[in-house]
Design a protein around this motif. Structure first.
Motif, mmCIF file in Angstrom:
data_model
loop_
_atom_site.group_PDB
_atom_site.id
_atom_site.type_symbol
_atom_site.label_atom_id
_atom_site.label_comp_id
_atom_site.label_asym_id
_atom_site.label_seq_id
_atom_site.Cartn_x
_atom_site.Cartn_y
_atom_site.Cartn_z
ATOM 1 N N TYR A 201 0.835 -1.265 0.067
ATOM 2 C CA TYR A 201 0.007 -0.046 -0.041
ATOM 3 C C TYR A 201 1.032 1.163 0.004
ATOM 4 C CZ TYR A 201 -4.081 -2.880 0.532
ATOM 5 O OH TYR A 201 -5.148 -3.993 0.475
ATOM 6 N N GLU A 202 2.055 1.228 0.652
ATOM 7 C CA GLU A 202 2.884 2.426 0.621
ATOM 8 C C GLU A 202 3.231 2.656 -1.058
ATOM 9 O OE1 GLU A 202 4.705 1.512 5.121
ATOM 10 O OE2 GLU A 202 5.640 0.917 3.468
ATOM 11 N N ASP A 203 3.609 1.527 -1.670
ATOM 12 C CA ASP A 203 3.890 1.744 -2.997
ATOM 13 C C ASP A 203 2.795 2.073 -3.736
ATOM 14 O OD1 ASP A 203 6.387 0.507 -2.380
ATOM 15 O OD2 ASP A 203 6.169 -1.457 -3.121
ATOM 16 N N THR A 204 1.676 1.730 -3.358
ATOM 17 C CA THR A 204 0.465 2.089 -4.238
ATOM 18 C C THR A 204 0.191 3.707 -3.922
ATOM 19 O OG1 THR A 204 -0.666 -0.196 -3.742
ATOM 20 C CG2 THR A 204 -2.132 1.753 -4.305
ATOM 21 N N VAL A 205 0.496 4.093 -2.772
ATOM 22 C CA VAL A 205 0.263 5.705 -2.435
ATOM 23 C C VAL A 205 1.397 6.268 -3.481
ATOM 24 C CG1 VAL A 205 0.418 7.387 -0.884
ATOM 25 C CG2 VAL A 205 -0.645 5.300 -0.267
ATOM 26 N N GLU A 206 2.404 5.935 -3.338
ATOM 27 C CA GLU A 206 3.502 6.434 -4.303
ATOM 28 C C GLU A 206 2.978 6.737 -5.844
ATOM 29 O OE1 GLU A 206 7.749 6.689 -5.711
ATOM 30 O OE2 GLU A 206 7.471 4.789 -4.437
ATOM 31 N N PHE A 207 2.586 5.428 -6.375
ATOM 32 C CA PHE A 207 2.407 5.144 -7.606
ATOM 33 C C PHE A 207 1.183 6.275 -8.093
ATOM 34 C CE2 PHE A 207 -0.514 3.209 -11.041
ATOM 35 C CZ PHE A 207 0.637 3.071 -11.852
ATOM 36 N N LEU A 235 -5.791 2.463 4.391
ATOM 37 C CA LEU A 235 -5.768 3.678 4.863
ATOM 38 C C LEU A 235 -4.709 3.704 5.917
ATOM 39 C CD1 LEU A 235 -9.524 4.648 5.444
ATOM 40 C CD2 LEU A 235 -7.928 5.208 3.524
ATOM 41 N N GLN A 236 -4.138 2.573 6.374
ATOM 42 C CA GLN A 236 -2.911 2.513 6.936
ATOM 43 C C GLN A 236 -1.704 3.115 6.745
ATOM 44 O OE1 GLN A 236 -3.915 -1.624 8.622
ATOM 45 N NE2 GLN A 236 -2.557 -0.941 10.253
ATOM 46 N N ALA A 237 -1.609 2.983 5.255
ATOM 47 C CA ALA A 237 -0.500 3.556 4.514
ATOM 48 C C ALA A 237 -0.473 5.082 4.805
ATOM 49 C CB ALA A 237 -0.574 3.156 2.982
#
Ligand code: PLP
Length: 402
Positions: A201-207, A235-237
């Protein structure tokens, strides 16, 4: 007698159809349901692992709250348009307790008529004809319906076993990234039963930030994680609320599929758009259902712990039975599905047909969830251990895995 008086029930002229109705995807699983019903009507004892309907009842304290609330005259009136504040506060509190996520109940929560409604509405509030929506393949077919109703286009993200059934963002072309405005994700996943780590999810937010793509995380199976792991919420990211929303539903967590209670949570701008569309269509849920939903979210969560333990015990029983007939598959980490490889020589539809005909066991063919679902069938953990073991025993008799 004139045509009007005859009242034949036939239309007096060609009833028009909007173009968008003709664009809706066909319901692949309707045929499966028909075939299962045909077997049952012919007197066969079918073990139906093909569907996704929770098999145990809603916990009694939730039902009791509805019974009592039904007598409250306040709830006999229209509910507030976007729903009662107490329900929004209850889901915000649950997210705080379970995921350590802060949500403003007034601006970051929309109440939905089940998760499905919101999932289908979202493309209609965000997309224009020709915009692209990134959709997991295999995936939950209702995403396709929402995209079709918005007259937008889908671009499929293959979920491959070799990549733990997560999409590979690097494989998305520049052209698709440019046109894409929305992406659906769903972990724990239907149909593959995969779960996603926080790092994904962290990668997803960045993408999402890099490519200006809204993220819609479908967390329908968010409560169902095995081996002591609670599934991670998108939503934790860090930064998730700046790029998207999460859909949550009471259908699976509290066996409330028939009650139709879901939520969209997160980005305030998106939430207000969903509320605006809903203001034009509905006047929120019956107040008594909202009261019972709030009771589900705020009272002891022991019933959820017990439900998850039940699915875990069924999973263990099924996988032990499957391995004893030589059907080898990796154990699901969450959801109430198992995603099982089809033996060579069959398509997923042929194999599902064979299991129904010869073993009287219904499973869902993977192709119904998308091209990359081919090669698998989905079986639900929605019967007790004995029935699941019996299903494996019947399939074992066909000697397909030796
Ligand atoms: C992946 C997924 N998302 C969303 C839903 C919708 O759930 P509901 O409309 O009952 O909230 C389901 C139901 O089966 C599902 O499997």
């Amino acid at each position: 007698m004139s045509n009007l008086q005859q009242n034949s029930g036939r239309s007096a002229f060609d009833i028009p159809t909007s173009d968008v109705m003709t664009q809706l995807p066909t319901q692949f699983f309707a045929t499966l349901v028909q075939n299962v019903n045909h077997e049952i009507a012919s007197g066969h004892d079918v073990i139906n692992l093909g569907q996704g309907n929770p098999d145990t009842p809603t916990p009694p304290h939730i039902v009791k709250t509805l019974q009592e609330s039904a007598e409250n005259p306040l709830y006999h009136k229209y509910s507030p348009f976007s729903g009662h504040a107490f329900l929004k506060e209850a889901i915000a509190k649950r997210y705080q307790e379970d995921y350590n996520v802060d949500l403003d109940p007034e601006t970051e929560v929309a109440i939905l008529f089940g998760g499905k409604t919101g999932l289908v509405q979202l493309p209609q509030v965000l997309l224009n004809p020709g915009d692209v929506c990134l959709v997991p393949d295999p995936g939950y077919p209702d995403y396709w319906s929402g995209v079709a109703l918005a007259k937008a286009q889908m671009s499929f993200m293959p979920l491959l076993e070799s990549n733990a059934f997560l999409p590979d963002y690097e494989a998305i072309s520049d052209e698709v990234r440019d046109k894409a405005k929305l992406m659906y994700l769903n972990y724990p996943n239907n149909p593959t039963s995969a779960t996603a780590p926080l790092s994904f999810y962290e990668d997803t937010v960045e993408f999402a930030i890099r490519n200006k793509i809204v993220i819609a995380s479908d967390f329908a199976y968010g409560a169902i994680g095995f081996d002591g792991h609670r599934p991670v919420s998108f939503l934790q990211a860090p930064g998730a609320k700046e790029v998207g929303i999460e859909f949550y539903t009471l259908s699976k967590t509290y066996n409330m599929a028939g009650w139709r209670v879901g939520f969209a949570l997160g980005n305030a701008e998106i939430i207000s758009k969903i509320n605006l569309l809903q203001d034009h269509i509905y006047v929120s849920l019956f107040g008594g259902i909202q009261a019972a939903a709030a009771a589900a979210l705020t009272s002891s969560q022991q019933c959820v712990t017990e439900l998850v333990a039940r699915y875990e015990s069924r999973r263990n029983a099924l996988y032990e039975a499957l391995s004893s007939i030589g059907w080898v598959a990796s154990k699901p980490g969450g959801s109430f599905f198992s995603w099982l490889p089809v033996p060579s020589g069959f398509t997923s539809a042929e194999f599902a047909d064979l299991l129904l005909r010869e073993a009287k066991v219904a499973v869902a063919p993977g192709i119904g969830f998308g091209t990359h679902g081919e090669g698998y069938v989905r079986a639900g953990l929605l019967s007790d251990e004995k029935r699941l073991e019996e299903a494996a025993r019947r399939i074992g008799k066909l000697n397909l895995f030796k």
